[in-house]
Design a protein around this motif. Structure first.
Motif, mmCIF file in Angstrom:
data_model
loop_
_atom_site.group_PDB
_atom_site.id
_atom_site.type_symbol
_atom_site.label_atom_id
_atom_site.label_comp_id
_atom_site.label_asym_id
_atom_site.label_seq_id
_atom_site.Cartn_x
_atom_site.Cartn_y
_atom_site.Cartn_z
ATOM 1 N N ASP A 37 38.529 44.342 34.015
ATOM 2 C CA ASP A 37 38.839 45.453 34.911
ATOM 3 C C ASP A 37 39.734 46.403 34.111
ATOM 4 N N ARG A 42 41.350 48.982 34.875
ATOM 5 C CA ARG A 42 42.495 49.603 35.553
ATOM 6 C C ARG A 42 43.790 48.877 35.186
ATOM 7 N N CYS A 50 47.226 47.012 35.981
ATOM 8 C CA CYS A 50 47.459 46.054 37.064
ATOM 9 C C CYS A 50 48.951 45.853 37.296
ATOM 10 N N ARG A 74 45.288 48.559 40.073
ATOM 11 C CA ARG A 74 45.026 47.324 40.815
ATOM 12 C C ARG A 74 46.357 46.690 41.198
ATOM 13 N N GLU A 85 49.903 50.029 47.768
ATOM 14 C CA GLU A 85 48.441 50.146 47.808
ATOM 15 C C GLU A 85 48.008 51.593 48.009
ATOM 16 N N GLY A 144 45.707 53.511 45.189
ATOM 17 C CA GLY A 144 44.339 53.939 45.454
ATOM 18 C C GLY A 144 43.358 53.058 44.697
ATOM 19 N N SER A 145 42.379 53.660 44.058
ATOM 20 C CA SER A 145 41.433 52.888 43.257
ATOM 21 C C SER A 145 41.778 52.969 41.775
ATOM 22 N N ARG A 146 42.854 53.666 41.462
ATOM 23 C CA ARG A 146 43.259 53.897 40.071
ATOM 24 C C ARG A 146 44.033 52.738 39.468
#
Length: 141
Positions: free
Chosen positions: A69, A71, A73, A103, A95, A99-101
């Motif tokens: 992944d 991204r 973390c 983890r 969270e 966003g989705s940027r």
């Protein structure tokens, strides 16, 4: 995961004994960002274990992932001591900032119980987090 030569180099650094399993898994995770099925099979062969035995360890520990992944973390401790220090109230804001940027990954105990809420990004630990500090941490990634 790619790089069979690199995987072979990692395996060559370790004796073919069961005690090498966790150190090998950590090296593979660090090098490739995951421990996929091909790596599990190669590790099992090197250590004379079944793939099921290796997969059991991989799937048990939260440090190992089956796919990379890209991204960044943030590992956020959600163990009892950090809960007692208010980590649950920080999760929604973290969270939302991530966003989705980024983890946000729940882990249980970073060993900083007296200084929680705590988080880890890579090898860097962050302690005594409040909502603003955690959101700032996420935004900087």
């Amino acid at each position: 995961m790619s790089g069979a030569a690199s995987l072979d180099a990692i395996l060559a650094d370790f004796a073919p004994e069961q005690a090498s399993l966790l150190p090998i898994l950590h090296e593979v995770q660090a090098a490739f960002g995951c421990v996929d099925a091909a790596a599990e099979a190669a590790i099992a062969s090197h250590l004379n274990l079944s793939r099921a035995e290796v997969h059991g360890v991989v799937s048990f520990y939260h440090d190992f992932t089956p796919a990379a992944d890209p991204r960044p973390c943030v590992q956020l401790c959600r163990a009892e001591a950090c809960q007692a220090r208010g980590v649950d109230a920080l999760v929604a804001a973290a969270e939302a900032a991530a966003g989705s940027r980024v983890r946000i990954k729940t882990v249980y105990c970073l060993g900083l119980c007296s200084a929680g809420p705590a988080a880890r990004v890579g090898d860097t630990l962050h302690v005594r987090l409040d909502e603003a500090a955690l959101v700032d941490l996420v935004n900087k990634l």
